[in-house]
Enzyme design. Structure first.
Site, PDB file in Angstrom:
ATOM      1  N   ASP A  73      -2.375   2.066  -4.353  1.00 32.75           N
ATOM      2  CA  ASP A  73      -3.590   2.349  -3.597  1.00 32.75           C
ATOM      3  C   ASP A  73      -4.654   1.313  -3.915  1.00 32.75           C
ATOM      4  OD1 ASP A  73      -2.370   4.549  -2.543  1.00 32.75           O
ATOM      5  OD2 ASP A  73      -3.113   5.891  -4.114  1.00 32.75           O
ATOM      6  N   HIS A 111       0.810  -1.221   0.000  1.00 36.21           N
ATOM      7  CA  HIS A 111       0.000   0.000   0.000  1.00 36.21           C
ATOM      8  C   HIS A 111       0.843   1.270   0.000  1.00 36.21           C
ATOM      9  CE1 HIS A 111      -3.490   2.489   0.358  1.00 36.21           C
ATOM     10  NE2 HIS A 111      -4.295   1.485   0.649  1.00 36.21           N
TER      11      HIS A 111
END
Lengths: 311, 323, 404
Positions: free
Chosen positions: C381, C377
Site C-alpha cells: 500500500d 499496489h
C-alpha cells in the site's frame, strides 16, 4: 518292508499335518488321505522318478509315496519361500519335477486331460516312462474323465487311470450321485481294460498296478484301475462330517491298511515289532525335522510371486 | 515382400516352425487330413507325419489339457480350437491349468504352448460362432493374448508365439482369413508386446486391434478430408500391453478413441481408458471415447447393423475433436 | 426500449463486485457521465458512470449485494439515448486496463462465477505451468480446452498490439526502415515487461535525496576496498547495500504475489539492471543483506563483466527479489522503471545533479538525486511504500544510519 515304510511315512505325515493345521500353523486348508495309504503306496512303489503322476486335492499321499522329499514338501505346505512351488500353492498344488509329481490339482477331474499329454510326450519321445492319473470317485462323472478315457484308448497312450473310490465325493455318498457302483465298468465303454481291487490291501494294489504297467510299457495302452478304500476323515481337515452316518465313519476306521500290513509282515516273518517300531520312530523324527525346517523357513519376500507369472 | 493371404501366412508360419523345431506338434479337430476347418494346417500332415500332426475327437478340454501335459514334458504344442467361441468349453484347462502352471509349480513345470482360435463376426455365422472374447483372456495373469490384423502379423506373431516360453492365445479373425497383404520373405518374427503405429497423426489417437484396424484406417482417410489428422495404433498384443506407445501418442494428440469389434461394455477399451486416465489425466483435452458393439449377442443376419464400422469411428473422433 | 446497466469488469482479475451505494434511484433521469452507483472489490472502490441517457426504471441488485461481473444491476428506459437498443454490456464503462482475450465469462443474469471452472485436465496443466489463473480463460465452447488457454496466452503477449492496434503496421508497409528479427532476449524482455504492466498494479513514488554524504562516504571507502579487492566500489554498490538495509527494515518490499497468497521472502537477492549493447540483463547478487560492501563490489564487477561479454550464466540472472536500475550515468534525472516480474518493487536511481535547494531558510546548491520507486499496489500500500522510501532517504542522506 519298503511298502510298509512308504505307507507309514504317509500316515505319520498326514497325522502330523492334521495336528499342525489344528494348531493354526498352516494357511488355507488341507485334505488328508488317512486310511488310503495302500493305494498310494501300492501304485507308486512300481514307478520310477522318470514316471509322472498327477494327483488331486487329496494328493499328499500320492506325492510322498512317489518319493517327494519331505523338506520342500513341508515348506510348500507352510507357504514358505523355499517351498517346492515358492510358496505359491500350498497343499493343493504341491509338485515335484525331480521326483515326477506333475502336480496336485484343485479342480476335480482337471488332471486327467493333462495326464494325457504327459503320456503322449513319453510316447512321442520314445521313452518307456508312463503316466499315472489319480482321481477320486467323484471325478469319474466330470466330462474330462470321459474325454480322457476315450482319447487315451484311441491313441493307445501309456497311461494308467487310478480311481481311488472311497465312496464319498466331497460331502455326497457315491450311491447318491451315480447309477452304477463300480467305476471300472466304465472302462469297457471306452475300449480299455478296467480292474477293481481292494484298495486297503497294498499287495493287491501293487499286483494290479504291475499288470497295468506291463501293458503300458509294452505299448498296449491305458488301464483303468479302481481301488476301493475308505476315507477316515472328512473332505477337508476339520470337516465334522455331519453328512456321514456315524456307523459309516466307524466302519471305515476299523479297516486300517497299515495295521493289517504290519500284522502280515510279522506273521510271515518279514519283520518283528521292534523293527517296525524303529521305522516308525525314524519316520517321526524325519517328519518333525521337516516341520521344524518349514517353520523356520522364511516367508517369501514381498512381490516374489510376481516372478512366477511369466518366463 | 510377397502378397499373401492371412490364412496362408498362418500356414506358412506353422510349416516353418515345425521344420525348425522337431518338438512343435499340431493338435486339434480336423487339423490332419482335412487341413483344418479353415485351411490353416493344410499340408502339415503330409509334410510332418501323423506323429506330429494329431487329429482329435471333439473333446476341447482333453485336447487343450493334453497340450498342457505335453508342454510340461518338453514339447511345443500348437492347438487349434475351431472357433474362439469354443474356448469357453475348455476354460478350466486354459484359465486354471495352463495359465497357472508356471506359477503354481514355482517354475518346476512350464507351459510353452499356443492355442489358435478364430473369432470375430462378418460371415453371418450367428451368435455362437462370431464372438470377440479377447477381454476374458486378457484378464488372466499367466496367459498372453495376441490379435493379428494383417497377414504379416499373423505369420510373425504366430512364429513368436510358438517360440515363447509362456502360453499364448492367438485370436485370429475369420473374416480376415481371405484378406491379403504384404508379407516379408524369409524369417519374419513380430515381437509380442509391441504395438505398431499404422498411421501417424497429431489430432487424435485411435487405439485398435484385429479387424477394426482396417476400419480405423478407413476412418482416418475420411477424417483427413475433414482436416483432422489421426494416429492409428494397432495393438497387435493385448497382454502384454504396449502401454508406452499408447501413452506417448496420447501425450502428443491429447485425445483418445479406442475401437474394438467386441461388445463395448467391459471390453479391452475399458482397460485402456482407465489406464490412460490413471496415468496421464492431465494430458487429456477431451473425454476418452470407446467404439464397440452393442450389448447383445451377434445377430445372424443383421451384422451390418450390429458391427462397429469406419463411420462409427469417424463419429467418435469428431466427438472428441469437437468437444 | 429497455436496456440494462451491468456490473462492469474493472481490471484483469475482477470476477465480482459488491454494490456499496446507489447514487441514482428509480425514476431518476441519467445522462452520460453521471455516477450511477458505486461498487467495491477487494482492491478498489469504483464509481460507475452512465454511458447513455435514460430513466432508471428498476434497481435489480440492492446495496450490500455482491454479484458477478456482467450481471444486470439496474434497468433503464431509454428515452432517445445514444445507444438505444444496444445491449448494455457494450455500454458498460471500459476503464483503464483493456481486456485481453478474456471477456466476461458469465452471461448477464447468470450466477455461475462462483461455481467451479470447467476445464479439461490438459487445459489446467497448461494454465498452471504458465502461471495463469484458469478462471480467467474463456472457453470457446463447452469446458475450457487447450486451444482456449493458448489463445488467452497469445492474447496476453499480443497485448500492446491490441491496445495500440492502429500503431502496429506490418513491416512490409513501413517505408525506409530495416527489419531486425527478434532475438530471444528481446522476446523475453517484451513478454516480461508486458506481463509486468498488465498483471501488477504498478504505482510510483519519488523521493529526492541529498547525495552529498553518500558521495563522500564512497570516496572514503574507495582506498581500503580497492586495496582489499582491487575493485573501486561504485555509488550503485553503495546504494544497493543501503537499499538492502532499508528492505530489511521494511520486509513488505521483499515479497511476491502468487495466486494462493503473498509470499514473504526470507533472503534478499538484489538484481542490478545492466544495459548491454542490444538489451538488458539483470544479474543477481544473492543474499546481499549478509554481504559486505567489498564483496558486493567484487560480485557486481564480475557479473557485469560477464554480462557485457555475453558470458553471464542463466542461473546468475534468476532469483532476484528486488531490483535497482540506474540511469544516472546518462544524465537522466528521474525515470520510472517497470517492475522486474515476479518481484514486488524496483528502484530507479537518477543522476546526481547540483540543484539549488532551500536549507534553513537559505538557498544552497546540493548534489540532489531522484529515487523513483515503482511498487506493486496489490501487495504494497501507498503508506508502506512511503515508509520505505522515507527510510531509504534517511540512510542515503546519512549512510552511517545503515549501522544504526
Amino acid at each position: 518292508m519298503e511298502l510298509h515304510r512308504s505307507m507309514l511315512r504317509v500316515r505319520r505325515t498326514e497325522e502330523k499335518l492334521q495336528q499342525v493345521f489344528a494348531d493354526g500353523k498352516i494357511p488355507g486348508f488341507i485334505h488328508v488321505s488317512i486310511g488310503q495309504e495302500a493305494v498310494a503306496t501300492g501304485v507308486c512303489s512300481c514307478l520310477t522318478p522318470a514316471d509322472t503322476i498327477f494327483t488331486t486335492h487329496r494328493g499328499h499321499g500320492h506325492t510322498l509315496a512317489k518319493g517327494m522329499e519331505l523338506k520342500p514338501f513341508m515348506a510348500e505346505i507352510f507357504g514358505r519361500a523355499n517351498g517346492a512351488c515358492h510358496g505359491n500353492s500350498g497343499s493343493m498344488h504341491v509338485a515335484s519335477a525331480a521326483t515326477g509329481v506333475g502336480g496336485a490339482n484343485g479342480i476335480v477331474g482337471a488332471g486327467l486331460p493333462i495326464s494325457l499329454g504327459s503320456a503322449f510326450g513319453s510316447a512321442f519321445k520314445g521313452e518307456d516312462s508312463v503316466t499315472v492319473a489319480f482321481f477320486g470317485d467323484g471325478a469319474s462323472n466330470q466330462g474330462t474323465f470321459h474325454e480322457s478315457l476315450n482319447l487315451a484308448a484311441l491313441w493307445n497312450l501309456p497311461l494308467i487311470f487310478v480311481c481311488e473310490n472311497n465312496g464319498w465325493a466331497q460331502f455326497t455318498s457315491q450311491k447318491s450321485y451315480m447309477k452304477i457302483d463300480t467305476i471300472a465298468r466304465r472302462a469297457d465303454g471306452y475300449g480299455m481294460p478296467g480292474l477293481t481291487v481292494d484298495g486297503d490291501d497294498v499287495l493287491k494294489v501293487r499286483d494290479a498296478m504291475r499288470q497295468a504297467l506291463a501293458r503300458a510299457r509294452a505299448g498296449e495302452g491305458p488301464t483303468l484301475l479302481e481301488c476301493k478304500t475308505y476315507r477316515w476323515f472328512g473332505h477337508y481337515a476339520g470337516d465334522p462330517q455331519k453328512y456321514r452316518p456315524v456307523d459309516n465313519v466307524e466302519k471305515a476306521r476299523t479297516v486300517d491298511c497299515i495295521a493289517n500290513f504290519e500284522r502280515f509282515l510279522i506273521d510271515s516273518g518279514f519283520a518283528d515289532r521292534q523293527q517296525l517300531d524303529a521305522v516308525d520312530a525314524g519316520l517321526r523324527a524325519e517328519i518333525d525335522e521337516a516341520i521344524a525346517y518349514a517353520e523356520a523357513a522364511p516367508a517369501a519376500p514381498t512381490g516374489q510371486f510376481l516372478n512366477d507369472v511369466y518366463a | 515382400m510377397t502378397e499373401t493371404r492371412y490364412i496362408k501366412a498362418i500356414n506358412e508360419a506353422l510349416h516353418e516352425e515345425m521344420a525348425r523345431d522337431e518338438n512343435v506338434v499340431v493338435i486339434g479337430e480336423d487339423v490332419g487330413a482335412p487341413g483344418g476347418a479353415f485351411g490353416g494346417t493344410r499340408g502339415l500332415l503330409q509334410a510332418f507325419g501323423d506323429k506330429r500332426v494329431k487329429d482329435t475327437p471333439i473333446s476341447e478340454s482333453a485336447i487343450v489339457g493334453l497340450a498342457l501335459g505335453a508342454a510340461m514334458k518338453g514339447l511345443r504344442p500348437v492347438v487349434e480350437v475351431m472357433f474362439a467361441d469354443f474356448l469357453p468349453v475348455c476354460m478350466d484347462q486354459i484359465v486354471n491349468q495352463i495359465a497357472k502352471t508356471r506359477f503354481m509349480f514355482g517354475g518346476q513345470f512350464t507351459a510353452p504352448l499356443v492355442i489358435r482360435a478364430p473369432g470375430g463376426a462378418g460371415l453371418n455365422a450367428g451368435p455362437q460362432h462370431s464372438q470377440s472374447l479377447e477381454a476374458w483372456f486378457a484378464h488372466i495373469p499367466g496367459l498372453k493374448v495376441v490379435m493379428p490384423a494383417t497377414p504379416a502379423d499373423a505369420k510373425g506373431l504366430l512364429k513368436s508365439a510358438i517360440r515363447d516360453d509362456d502360453p499364448v492365445l492367438v485370436l485370429e479373425h475369420k473374416a480376415l482369413y481371405a484378406s491379403s497383404g504384404e508379407v516379408p520373405v524369409g524369417e519374419h518374427l513380430v515381437p509380442i508386446g509391441k504395438a505398431e503405429i499404422r498411421r501417424f497423426g497429431k489430432d487424435v489417437t485411435i487405439v485398435t486391434a484385429s479387424r477394426m484396424v482396417h476400419h480405423a484406417l478407413e476412418a482416418a482417410e475420411t477424417l483427413a478430408g475433414q482436416g483432422t489428422d489421426v494416429e492409428v495404433i494397432d495393438l497387435r498384443s493385448l497382454t502384454p500391453l504396449d502401454k508406452e506407445t499408447i501413452l506417448v501418442s496420447v501425450e502428443k494428440t491429447s485425445r483418445l478413441v479406442i475401437a474394438h469389434e467386441a461388445v463395448k461394455s467391459f471390453g479391452i477399451g475399458a482397460e485402456i481408458s482407465a489406464m490412460v486416465a490413471e496415468e496421464m489425466i492431465d494430458g487429456l483435452d477431451a473425454p476418452i471415447v470407446r467404439v464397440g458393439a452393442p450389448f447383445s449377442p451377434v445377430p445372424f443376419s443383421q451384422e451390418k447393423d450390429y458391427l462397429p464400422n469406419a463411420a462409427d469411428i469417424v463419429r467418435a473422433a469428431e466427438k472428441v475433436v469437437n468437444f | 426500449m429497455s436496456s440494462a446497466i451491468v456490473m462492469p469488469k474493472v481490471g484483469l482479475t475482477m470476477t465480482e463486485g459488491k454494490i456499496v451505494e446507489w447514487r441514482k434511484s428509480v425514476g431518476d433521469r441519467i445522462e452520460p457521465g453521471d455516477i450511477v452507483f458505486v461498487f467495491e472489490t477487494e482492491k478498489v472502490s469504483f464509481d460507475v458512470e452512465a454511458t447513455q441517457t435514460g430513466v432508471v426504471s428498476k434497481i435489480i441488485i440492492a446495496e450490500g449485494e455482491t454479484v458477478p461481473v456482467g450481471t444486470e444491476v439496474a434497468l433503464l428506459d431509454g428515452a432517445g439515448g445514444a445507444a438505444e437498443a444496444a445491449p448494455d454490456k457494450s455500454s458498460a464503462p471500459e476503464p483503464a486496463a483493456p481486456q485481453p482475450a478474456a471477456t466476461a465469462r458469465t452471461p448477464a443474469g447468470s450466477v455461475t462465477a462462483s461455481s467451479k471452472t470447467r476445464a479439461t485436465p490438459l487445459a489446467r496443466r497448461i494454465a498452471k505451468s504458465n502461471g495463469i489463473d484458469i478462471a480467467q480463460v474463456t472457453a470457446s465452447s463447452g469446458p475450457i480446452k487447450k486451444r482456449d488457454v493458448e489463445s488467452y496466452l497469445s492474447g496476453l503477449a499480443a497485448q500492446p498490439a491490441a491496445r495500440s492496434a492502429s500503431m502496429t503496421v506490418p513491416p512490409s508497409e513501413i517505408a525506409g526502415g530495416r527489419l531486425v528479427k527478434l532475438s530471444s532476449m528481446r522476446e523475453i524482455i517484451a513478454r516480461k515487461m508486458v506481463a509486468s504492466t498488465t498483471e501488477a498494479a504498478q504505482a510510483y513514488m519519488i523521493v529526492t535525496v541529498d547525495a552529498g554524504n553518500l558521495v563522500e562516504a564512497r570516496g572514503r571507502l574507495i582506498p581500503s576496498i580497492e586495496k582489499q579487492t582491487g575493485v573501486r566500489p561504485t555509488l550503485t554498490d553503495l546504494i544497493a547495500k543501503i537499499v538492502a538495509v532499508a528492505i530489511g527494515r521494511h520486509p513488505v518490499m521483499n515479497t511476491r504475489w502468487t495466486r494462493d497468497g503473498i509470499v514473504w521472502l526470507d533472503a534478499i537477492h538484489m538484481g542490478i539492471a545492466t544495459a548491454l549493447d542490444d538489451g538488458l540483463v539483470v544479474p543477481v547478487i544473492e543474499n546481499i543483506g549478509d554481504k559486505k560492501l567489498s564483496e558486493i563490489a567484487v560480485q557486481r564487477r564480475d557479473l557485469i563483466d560477464m554480462a557485457r561479454n555475453g558470458r553471464l550464466p542463466p542461473e546468475r540472472m534468476k532469483g532476484s527479489t528486488f531490483s535497482i536500475s540506474s540511469l544516472g550515468m546518462f544524465g537522466v534525472e528521474e525515470f520510472s522503471a517497470i517492475i522486474n516480474q515476479p518481484e514486488s518493487a524496483i528502484l530507479a536511481v537518477g543522476a546526481i545533479i547540483d540543484t539549488p535547494v532551500a536549507r534553513e531558510g537559505a538557498v544552497v546548491v546540493r548534489p540532489m538525486m531522484k529515487l523513483t520507486l515503482t511498487y506493486d499496489h496489490r501487495i504494497i500500500d501507498g503508506a508502506k511504500a512511503a515508509a520505505f522510501v522515507a527510510s531509504l532517504k534517511d540512510v542515503v542522506e546519512e549512510p552511517l544510519l545503515a549501522l544504526a
